[in-house]
Design a protein around this motif. Sequence first.
Motif, mmCIF file in Angstrom:
data_model
loop_
_atom_site.group_PDB
_atom_site.id
_atom_site.type_symbol
_atom_site.label_atom_id
_atom_site.label_comp_id
_atom_site.label_asym_id
_atom_site.label_seq_id
_atom_site.Cartn_x
_atom_site.Cartn_y
_atom_site.Cartn_z
ATOM 1 N N MET A 137 2.817 -1.198 4.468
ATOM 2 C CA MET A 137 1.899 -0.059 4.542
ATOM 3 C C MET A 137 2.650 1.257 4.658
ATOM 4 S SD MET A 137 -1.412 0.844 4.844
ATOM 5 C CE MET A 137 -2.332 -0.592 5.469
ATOM 6 N N ASP A 138 2.519 2.078 3.628
ATOM 7 C CA ASP A 138 3.056 3.432 3.695
ATOM 8 C C ASP A 138 2.290 4.180 4.784
ATOM 9 O OD1 ASP A 138 4.240 5.887 3.086
ATOM 10 O OD2 ASP A 138 2.937 6.259 1.368
ATOM 11 N N ILE A 139 2.995 4.993 5.541
ATOM 12 C CA ILE A 139 2.334 5.728 6.628
ATOM 13 C C ILE A 139 1.643 6.993 6.110
ATOM 14 C CG2 ILE A 139 2.777 7.025 8.768
ATOM 15 C CD1 ILE A 139 2.800 3.934 9.014
ATOM 16 N N GLN A 140 2.223 7.611 5.083
ATOM 17 C CA GLN A 140 1.608 8.811 4.501
ATOM 18 C C GLN A 140 0.836 8.451 3.242
ATOM 19 O OE1 GLN A 140 5.280 9.232 5.069
ATOM 20 N NE2 GLN A 140 4.870 9.950 7.127
ATOM 21 N N LEU A 141 -0.483 8.369 3.381
ATOM 22 C CA LEU A 141 -1.349 8.027 2.253
ATOM 23 C C LEU A 141 -2.356 9.152 2.040
ATOM 24 C CD1 LEU A 141 -1.840 4.280 3.191
ATOM 25 C CD2 LEU A 141 -0.698 5.114 1.125
ATOM 26 N N PRO A 142 -2.880 9.285 0.813
ATOM 27 C CA PRO A 142 -3.746 10.435 0.518
ATOM 28 C C PRO A 142 -5.081 10.426 1.259
ATOM 29 C CG PRO A 142 -3.655 8.926 -1.353
ATOM 30 C CD PRO A 142 -2.617 8.471 -0.377
ATOM 31 N N VAL B 292 0.871 -1.175 0.000
ATOM 32 C CA VAL B 292 0.000 0.000 0.000
ATOM 33 C C VAL B 292 0.906 1.222 0.000
ATOM 34 C CG1 VAL B 292 -1.967 1.132 1.094
ATOM 35 C CG2 VAL B 292 -1.615 -1.340 1.421
ATOM 36 N N GLU B 293 0.999 1.862 -1.131
ATOM 37 C CA GLU B 293 1.982 2.941 -1.337
ATOM 38 C C GLU B 293 1.472 3.866 -2.435
ATOM 39 O OE1 GLU B 293 4.424 5.377 -1.306
ATOM 40 O OE2 GLU B 293 5.757 3.874 -0.442
ATOM 41 N N ASP B 294 1.414 5.172 -2.155
ATOM 42 C CA ASP B 294 0.877 6.113 -3.145
ATOM 43 C C ASP B 294 1.943 6.715 -4.052
ATOM 44 O OD1 ASP B 294 1.813 7.528 -0.818
ATOM 45 O OD2 ASP B 294 0.844 9.336 -1.592
ATOM 46 N N HIS B 295 3.199 6.522 -3.707
ATOM 47 C CA HIS B 295 4.268 7.098 -4.512
ATOM 48 C C HIS B 295 4.683 6.104 -5.602
ATOM 49 C CE1 HIS B 295 8.055 8.940 -5.648
ATOM 50 N NE2 HIS B 295 7.704 10.004 -4.956
HETATM 51 MN MN MN Z 1 2.983 8.169 0.785
#
Ligand code: MN
Length: 135
Positions: free
Chosen positions: A57-62, A13-16
Motif C-alpha cells: 500500500m502506497d501511503i500517498q494516494l490521490p 496499490v500505487e498511483d505512480h
Molecule cells: Mn503515491
Amino acid sequence: MEGRRMSATVLVVEDHPTNMKLVTMLLSSAGHTVLQASTALQGIALAKANLPDLILMDIQLPDMDGLTAIHQLKSEATTMHIPIVALTAFAMKGDQEKAFAAGCDGYITKPIRYRDFLNQIEKLIAKHNGQPHGH
Ligand code: MN
C-alpha cells in the motif's frame, strides 16, 4: 532453512505508474500474481473481492491517505488477516510509527532496493501461508 518459494497473489496499490511497473515486474519475476489498483478505494474493493495473500500500500494516494486505507482493511473481518506492507516515497520521521499504528505488518521506503524488497515480501508471504487460518 531453504524452503521452496511460494507463489502468492499480491495486491499493489500505487498511483505512480513507474513504481507500479517496477513492483509488478519484481513480483512477477519472483513468480507471484499481481493485482493492480491506482487508488485506495479501488485497492480496498480488490482486497475484499480477491483476498490476496499480501497487500503493498502506497501511503500517498490521490483519493485517500494510505494509512486510512490500511486501517479500514485491518478493521474488517474479511481482510484483517492479510499482511500489509506500507510503501512511502520519503522516510519522514514518524512515518514508520504511523504505519505500524495503522496496523501494517511491514514498511518499505522508496526508491525500492530489489533484494531487500523481495526478501521482505517472501518473509511475509511465508509467515502468512504458515498460519492455520489461511484462505
Ligand atoms: Mn503515491
